[in-house]
Design a protein around this motif. Structure first.
Motif, PDB file in Angstrom:
ATOM      1  N   PRO A  56       0.800  -1.235   0.000  1.00 11.11           N
ATOM      2  CA  PRO A  56       0.000   0.000   0.000  1.00 11.11           C
ATOM      3  C   PRO A  56       0.831   1.282   0.000  1.00 11.11           C
ATOM      4  CG  PRO A  56      -0.854  -1.549   1.620  1.00 11.11           C
ATOM      5  CD  PRO A  56       0.425  -2.127   1.079  1.00 11.11           C
ATOM      6  N   MET A  59       0.998   3.102  -3.320  1.00 10.18           N
ATOM      7  CA  MET A  59      -0.241   3.522  -3.964  1.00 10.18           C
ATOM      8  C   MET A  59      -0.460   5.032  -3.820  1.00 10.18           C
ATOM      9  SD  MET A  59      -1.073   0.660  -5.147  1.00 10.18           S
ATOM     10  CE  MET A  59      -2.753   0.632  -5.660  1.00 10.18           C
ATOM     11  N   ARG A  64       4.186   6.629  -8.631  1.00  7.69           N
ATOM     12  CA  ARG A  64       3.780   5.921  -9.847  1.00  7.69           C
ATOM     13  C   ARG A  64       4.962   5.365 -10.617  1.00  7.69           C
ATOM     14  NH1 ARG A  64       3.583   7.109 -15.030  1.00  7.69           N
ATOM     15  NH2 ARG A  64       4.075   9.296 -14.677  1.00  7.69           N
TER      16      ARG A  64
END
Length: 106
Positions: A56, A59, A64
């Motif tokens: 997580p 994210m 990215r």
């Protein structure tokens, strides 16, 4: 003539074993990991991707590019492991058939 019949018998055995091996490769799974476990890719030895796990913490929009790089690395790692598993299966399959080295990637 006996040698030819023996070769034909070996070819038939190899064909049968190759089919069995192809079916069993779908059940062999490997896991490619990158980023110290932040990204993991699970795939079969037939190169079918079965799952992807992403920590997580990756994210976030600003992560990215890091995530994209880690996915590429994990996929490559899984592919290499799948190829190794396939080669090992192939060697165990053809080992007892007296085939020349180098055949089937040995």
């Amino acid at each position: 003539m006996a040698d030819f019949l023996g070769m034909m018998k070996q070819a038939a055995q190899l064909q049968s074993k190759m089919q069995e091996m192809q079916e069993s490769l779908a059940n062999v799974e490997v896991e490619g990991i990158s980023g110290g476990g932040l990204v993991a890719v699970r795939m079969t030895a037939k190169m079918d991707v079965k799952g992807i796990k992403i920590d997580p913490s990756l994210m976030k929009a600003e992560e990215r590019e890091v995530l994209e790089d880690l996915l590429v690395t994990a996929l490559g790692d899984a592919r290499r492991k799948a190829e190794t598993a396939m080669q090992e299966k192939m060697q165990s399959l053809t080992g007892g058939l007296g085939l020349p080295p180098g055949l089937f990637g040995q």
